[in-house]
Design a protein around this motif. Structure first.
Motif, PDB file in Angstrom:
ATOM      1  N   TYR A   1      44.561  32.916  45.789  1.00 34.68           N
ATOM      2  CA  TYR A   1      43.690  32.105  44.925  1.00 34.68           C
ATOM      3  C   TYR A   1      43.437  30.721  45.522  1.00 34.68           C
ATOM      4  CZ  TYR A   1      44.981  35.621  41.399  1.00 34.68           C
ATOM      5  OH  TYR A   1      45.195  36.782  40.708  1.00 34.68           O
TER       6      TYR A   1
ATOM      7  N   VAL B   1      39.422  43.286  39.782  1.00 37.85           N
ATOM      8  CA  VAL B   1      38.751  43.140  38.490  1.00 37.85           C
ATOM      9  C   VAL B   1      37.710  44.232  38.286  1.00 37.85           C
ATOM     10  CG1 VAL B   1      39.180  40.667  38.212  1.00 37.85           C
ATOM     11  CG2 VAL B   1      37.183  41.430  39.524  1.00 37.85           C
TER      12      VAL B   1
ATOM     13  N   ILE C   1      34.413  34.768  32.060  1.00 32.38           N
ATOM     14  CA  ILE C   1      34.855  35.812  32.987  1.00 32.38           C
ATOM     15  C   ILE C   1      34.439  35.475  34.419  1.00 32.38           C
ATOM     16  CG2 ILE C   1      34.422  38.210  33.676  1.00 32.38           C
ATOM     17  CD1 ILE C   1      34.349  38.883  30.670  1.00 32.38           C
TER      18      ILE C   1
ATOM     19  N   LEU D   1      36.741  33.574  36.819  1.00 30.31           N
ATOM     20  CA  LEU D   1      37.941  34.140  37.433  1.00 30.31           C
ATOM     21  C   LEU D   1      37.860  34.016  38.954  1.00 30.31           C
ATOM     22  CD1 LEU D   1      38.526  37.400  35.365  1.00 30.31           C
ATOM     23  CD2 LEU D   1      39.862  35.306  35.297  1.00 30.31           C
TER      24      LEU D   1
ATOM     25  N   ASN E   1      49.820  34.988  36.098  1.00 32.54           N
ATOM     26  CA  ASN E   1      49.176  33.685  35.980  1.00 32.54           C
ATOM     27  C   ASN E   1      48.281  33.669  34.743  1.00 32.54           C
ATOM     28  OD1 ASN E   1      50.205  32.628  38.479  1.00 32.54           O
ATOM     29  ND2 ASN E   1      48.766  33.972  39.536  1.00 32.54           N
TER      30      ASN E   1
ATOM     31  N   ARG F   1      45.240  33.564  32.130  1.00 29.25           N
ATOM     32  CA  ARG F   1      43.875  34.072  32.071  1.00 29.25           C
ATOM     33  C   ARG F   1      43.177  33.400  30.889  1.00 29.25           C
ATOM     34  NH1 ARG F   1      45.849  35.616  36.123  1.00 29.25           N
ATOM     35  NH2 ARG F   1      45.457  37.538  37.274  1.00 29.25           N
TER      36      ARG F   1
ATOM     37  N   THR G   1      40.874  34.353  28.590  1.00 32.78           N
ATOM     38  CA  THR G   1      40.511  35.036  27.351  1.00 32.78           C
ATOM     39  C   THR G   1      41.426  36.230  27.094  1.00 32.78           C
ATOM     40  OG1 THR G   1      38.980  36.655  28.307  1.00 32.78           O
ATOM     41  CG2 THR G   1      38.081  34.466  27.787  1.00 32.78           C
TER      42      THR G   1
ATOM     43  N   ILE H   1      40.370  39.410  28.956  1.00 30.63           N
ATOM     44  CA  ILE H   1      40.757  39.511  30.363  1.00 30.63           C
ATOM     45  C   ILE H   1      42.208  39.954  30.491  1.00 30.63           C
ATOM     46  CG2 ILE H   1      41.117  38.201  32.485  1.00 30.63           C
ATOM     47  CD1 ILE H   1      38.679  36.524  31.721  1.00 30.63           C
ATOM     48  N   TYR H   2      43.096  39.367  29.700  1.00 26.90           N
ATOM     49  CA  TYR H   2      44.494  39.812  29.712  1.00 26.90           C
ATOM     50  C   TYR H   2      44.576  41.309  29.435  1.00 26.90           C
ATOM     51  CZ  TYR H   2      46.821  35.180  29.637  1.00 26.90           C
ATOM     52  OH  TYR H   2      47.306  33.936  29.944  1.00 26.90           O
TER      53      TYR H   2
ATOM     54  N   LEU I   1      42.922  43.608  32.192  1.00 27.35           N
ATOM     55  CA  LEU I   1      43.651  43.637  33.454  1.00 27.35           C
ATOM     56  C   LEU I   1      45.004  44.328  33.348  1.00 27.35           C
ATOM     57  CD1 LEU I   1      43.145  40.098  35.058  1.00 27.35           C
ATOM     58  CD2 LEU I   1      42.330  42.276  35.952  1.00 27.35           C
TER      59      LEU I   1
ATOM     60  N   LEU J   1      43.689  27.527  34.027  1.00 28.29           N
ATOM     61  CA  LEU J   1      43.860  28.714  34.863  1.00 28.29           C
ATOM     62  C   LEU J   1      45.167  28.687  35.653  1.00 28.29           C
ATOM     63  CD1 LEU J   1      40.356  29.680  36.305  1.00 28.29           C
ATOM     64  CD2 LEU J   1      41.802  30.957  34.718  1.00 28.29           C
TER      65      LEU J   1
END
Length: 534
Positions: A86, A158, A190, A193, A432, A434, A436, A439-440, A443, A518
């Motif tokens: 990242y 993703v 989103i 990310l 790490n 996220r 929203t 998204i959690y 994923l 983030l």
């Protein structure tokens, strides 16, 4: 006691006190004692902080020590899976949107991201942006970048999130239309990310890191280091401030902190709380804590032994002494977790869902019912998953008291995420933040989630995920997310005993560093924003 409003003169006074060395906490105490409302006092401090903030200084180079590195390090943002990836993605590429310190999406490469129905979205790009190889950014680059996540052969992390994009087409050179299978008001968030960085159309070689980002990749050695030098044609005026930065991994916390103290590095990421005593009273060192909801979790794969035995995962959850983990392992820099990933600061957090109590006798009953009491169960842990070795030790000691044997298999950080995470029957993860719940859940817990750590499968959960995603009624959406958190805590094989704050330590000469939703290191985008004091 009455409260009063604050004026510009008050703000100037506070700025003067802060410039003279009075700490933020002391100033806040003084203001509230004088009758100022807490909210107004906080606003005044923010205003005052900005008032005397130093002007960014251009030039200089820094060395940064992260927590991990391996031969699996990549400059392909679609495949990024840890802090190291990242950091480099944020330095060499840009996203269409980014999240500000309040967690709200702001424009980055995009000039605007609009929709009338949350299903069909129009993205307009900034003009005049160029890649490091001097190619101009166009809609073709965005179409290519987004479509890569839909290609199963790419291996995008993703992919399950991107699948909602049913149409991605260029309208003109700077305009893209994205159609979703169902309405999703979270799309601008989103797109912030790290995986959705924009790469040049047709890119297949990612060893050069050719992006639009603030730094140009001068050197990249997976598992060793990366060096970035300032992009002279960066589209954001004045940025970046640094001439260059070097990033590499030092997995051992003590070694990482000592590298900072000796001056070998300017910034050390993710310092464990137990090492704070080495730096917290050192005037040459500054600390920034980000409470964004990071967590280390214990994962039991429900499709493998012993996780296939009913009651085993639940027993582990009752054998985790959460209060001990927060107070002793995290040194109070964290909060008790309730076995679901949404952080407590989120609008969607279920405050009615309690954490499972530490109950060794109930755990013993469940292990015995599963036919596992007395057997030796391996638990894979590593320094790569923050505090996992310590958590495993707490669990092992509690198990010994009830006749449950746990064998801690401590494995090296190098290769942990590719060789053990998601694969071992009982192992730790490190997630790490996220932005929203969608998204959690997409994923980590949907049936087709790429990081389904416990191999949780629930048609009912998947159905609720799709329903909530398109709701514009926030209260109804909140109600569904509460239900989903209950399902995860009760049914999935993931135990989340605590959420931890991320502590980054740096030389006091490094300026411009702030917290970000983030995660630590300014959401891993520190390189664009920091500067060295002259």
């Amino acid at each position: 006691m009455t409260t009063r409003d604050w004026s510009d003169r008050d703000g100037a006074m506070v700025a003067g006190l802060m410039q003279k060395g009075m700490g933020r906490r002391d100033v806040l105490r003084m203001l509230t004692a004088g009758g100022l409302a807490m909210t107004s006092a906080g606003a005044m401090l923010t205003h005052a902080g900005r008032a005397f903030a130093q002007t960014p200084v251009r030039g200089g180079s820094i060395r940064v020590a992260g927590i991990t590195s391996s031969n699996a390090d990549t400059l392909d943002p679609a495949k990024a899976s840890n802090q190291t990836d990242y950091i480099r993605a944020c330095a060499f590429y840009n996203r269409l949107t980014v999240l500000d310190n309040g967690g709200l999406p702001q424009m980055d490469l995009a000039e605007s991201v609009d929709s009338a129905d949350a299903k069909t979205w129009t993205i307009r790009l900034k003009s005049g942006v160029t890649f490091h190889d001097s190619k101009s950014l166009t809609s073709a680059d965005v179409v290519y970048s987004l479509q890569r996540h839909l290609d199963e052969t790419v291996g995008s992390k993703v992919n399950s999130i991107a699948k909602q994009m049913t149409t991605i087409r260029a309208v003109d050179d700077l305009t893209i239309e994205v159609g979703l299978d169902t309405a999703n008001a979270d799309l601008p968030t989103i797109l912030a990310l790290h995986h959705f960085m924009i790469v040049a159309d047709g890119t297949t070689d990612f060893t050069k890191g050719n992006g639009t980002g603030p730094f140009i990749c001068e050197s990249f050695e997976p598992g060793v280091r990366a060096i970035g030098v300032r992009n002279p044609n960066y589209f954001k005026d004045g940025k970046p401030y640094l001439d260059s930065f070097e990033h590499f991994g030092i997995a051992d916390n003590s070694a990482r902190v000592n590298a900072l103290l000796s001056g070998d590095v300017h910034l050390a990421s993710s310092v464990k709380p137990q090492y704070l005593r080495l730096v917290e009273n050192n005037p040459a060192i500054a600390l920034v804590t980000t409470n964004a909801g990071n967590y280390t979790n214990l994962n039991v794969r429900l499709d493998l032994e012993p996780g296939m035995k009913a009651g085993f995962a639940e027993g582990l959850k009752h054998l985790l002494n959460r209060e001990l983990i927060v107070n002793s392992i995290l040194r109070g820099v964290g909060e008790i977790g309730n076995d679901q990933p949404i952080p407590s600061a989120s609008f969607y957090y279920n405050h009615e869902l309690p954490a499972k109590p530490f109950d060794p006798e109930k755990a013993r009953f469940l292990f015995e019912k599963a036919g596992l009491l007395g057997q030796t169960i391996p638990i894979v842990a590593s320094d790569a998953a923050d505090a996992s070795v310590e958590m495993a030790t707490v669990l092992q000691q509690a198990g010994a008291e009830i006749g449950m044997k746990f064998e801690i298999q401590r494995v090296p950080s190098d290769g942990y995420w590719s060789n053990y995470w998601l694969k071992s029957p009982v192992h730790f993860g490190n997630i790490n933040p996220r932005p929203t719940p969608d998204i959690y859940f997409s994923l980590l817990y949907a049936s087709d989630a790429p990081w389904n750590e416990s191999q949780y499968r629930s048609e009912a959960f998947d159905k609720l995920l799709l329903e909530a995603r398109g709701l514009l009624d926030l209260e109804r959406r909140k109600e569904i997310y509460h239900q989903m958190q209950v399902m995860i805590a009760g049914e999935a094989g993931t135990a989340i005993p605590a959420r931890s704050g991320t502590i980054d330590a740096m030389t006091s000469k490094l300026k411009g560093f702030e917290a970000n939703p983030l995660g630590g290191l300014m959401g891993y985008a520190f390189s664009e924003h920091v500067w060295l004091e002259a």
